[in-house]
Scaffold this motif. Structure first.
Motif, short mmCIF file in Angstrom:
data_model
loop_
_atom_site.label_atom_id
_atom_site.label_comp_id
_atom_site.label_asym_id
_atom_site.label_seq_id
_atom_site.Cartn_x
_atom_site.Cartn_y
_atom_site.Cartn_z
N ASP A 178 0.84 -1.18 0.00
CA ASP A 178 0.00 0.00 0.00
C ASP A 178 0.88 1.24 0.00
O ASP A 178 1.72 1.40 0.89
CB ASP A 178 -0.91 0.01 1.23
CG ASP A 178 -1.85 1.20 1.20
OD1 ASP A 178 -2.81 1.17 0.41
OD2 ASP A 178 -1.61 2.17 1.95
N ILE A 184 -2.50 -4.04 5.62
CA ILE A 184 -3.54 -4.77 4.89
C ILE A 184 -3.72 -6.11 5.58
O ILE A 184 -2.81 -6.94 5.61
CB ILE A 184 -3.15 -4.95 3.41
CG1 ILE A 184 -3.00 -3.57 2.75
CG2 ILE A 184 -4.19 -5.80 2.68
CD1 ILE A 184 -2.54 -3.62 1.32
N LEU A 185 -4.90 -6.33 6.14
CA LEU A 185 -5.18 -7.54 6.90
C LEU A 185 -5.54 -8.68 5.96
O LEU A 185 -6.02 -8.46 4.84
CB LEU A 185 -6.32 -7.29 7.88
CG LEU A 185 -6.12 -6.11 8.85
CD1 LEU A 185 -7.36 -5.94 9.72
CD2 LEU A 185 -4.88 -6.32 9.71
N ASP A 186 -5.30 -9.91 6.43
CA ASP A 186 -5.67 -11.09 5.63
C ASP A 186 -7.15 -11.07 5.30
O ASP A 186 -7.56 -11.50 4.21
CB ASP A 186 -5.31 -12.37 6.39
CG ASP A 186 -3.81 -12.60 6.46
OD1 ASP A 186 -3.08 -11.95 5.68
OD2 ASP A 186 -3.38 -13.43 7.28
N ALA A 187 -7.97 -10.57 6.23
CA ALA A 187 -9.41 -10.53 6.00
C ALA A 187 -9.79 -9.58 4.86
O ALA A 187 -10.88 -9.68 4.30
CB ALA A 187 -10.13 -10.13 7.29
N ASP A 188 -8.88 -8.66 4.52
CA ASP A 188 -9.16 -7.71 3.45
C ASP A 188 -8.79 -8.26 2.07
O ASP A 188 -9.00 -7.59 1.05
CB ASP A 188 -8.39 -6.41 3.68
CG ASP A 188 -8.82 -5.71 4.96
OD1 ASP A 188 -10.00 -5.85 5.32
OD2 ASP A 188 -7.98 -5.03 5.59
N ILE A 189 -8.21 -9.46 2.04
CA ILE A 189 -7.76 -10.05 0.78
C ILE A 189 -8.74 -11.15 0.38
O ILE A 189 -8.99 -12.09 1.13
CB ILE A 189 -6.35 -10.63 0.92
CG1 ILE A 189 -5.37 -9.54 1.39
CG2 ILE A 189 -5.87 -11.24 -0.40
CD1 ILE A 189 -4.02 -10.07 1.79
N VAL A 190 -9.32 -11.02 -0.80
CA VAL A 190 -10.29 -11.99 -1.30
C VAL A 190 -9.78 -12.59 -2.60
O VAL A 190 -9.45 -11.86 -3.54
CB VAL A 190 -11.67 -11.34 -1.54
CG1 VAL A 190 -12.66 -12.36 -2.09
CG2 VAL A 190 -12.20 -10.73 -0.25
#
Length: 197
Positions: A178, A184-190
């Motif tokens: 970024d 950037i959290l793992d939950a933010d990665i799809v």
């Protein structure tokens, strides 16, 4: 004032080359800097010190967009009462002057084009350092806003074009950065895939 040191020999050099880096306090009233070999008093290098340091002023971006984006031009004024040739370094701060990072170094003119496409968004300010080879001074510009940038994503694995048998376990790895240096959290990665026959 004198400061002794031992230079390091470069074993990879084709000639008998030695290098050194030494930080010493500057003594007011110094008129010359010399590198002298102890014992023989051989002078390897000398540089006269001017009476006056350069002065930098009017550090500013020239007609920048708001927020700043793309390539912009930074300009400044500089004078040296001794008529010395000046070199300029441009530094950038993201924390109101608490720390600086280099943007452009050893510039010989009073302006420089800066590519801001890799700069993170938010508030920035620029500093110009003028040097006559020994004496230096700084000039600071006003703060400005840089356009926010989207994160950059690079898929490391699997490699492009990889073919695997049905049912095989495949590891997915990505590198995400970024420009604003926000976490950037793992939950933010799809992850998603497109099925092709």
């Amino acid at each position: 004032a004198s400061h002794s040191f031992t230079p390091e020999t470069n074993p990879d050099a084709t000639i008998d080359a030695q290098s050194f880096a030494l930080v010493v306090p500057f003594e007011p009233g110094t008129t010359q800097i010399r590198v002298v070999e102890n014992g023989t008093n051989r002078v390897y290098f000398s540089r006269d010190v001017s009476a006056n340091a350069p002065v930098v002023s009017n550090v500013a971006l020239l007609n920048p967009p708001d927020p700043v984006t793309g390539t912009v031009t930074l300009g400044w004024d500089a004078i040296d009462d001794d008529g010395d040739v000046l070199r300029f370094d441009v530094m950038r701060t993201l924390d109101v002057g608490l720390s600086f990072e280099p943007v452009a170094l050893s510039i010989m003119t009073n302006s420089v084009d800066l590519d801001t496409t890799t700069w993170g968004g938010g508030t920035s300010a620029l500093r110009v350092i003028a040097s006559d080879g020994v004496l230096s001074s700084v000039g600071d510009g006003a703060a400005f806003t840089v356009e926010a940038k989207a994160p950059s994503v690079q898929i490391i694995t699997p490699e492009d074009g990889l073919r695997v048998p049905w049912g095989t376990l495949v590891n997915f790895t990505a590198e995400i950065t970024d420009p604003q240096q926000a976490p950037i959290l793992d939950a933010d990665i799809v992850w998603s895939n497109a099925y092709r026959t």
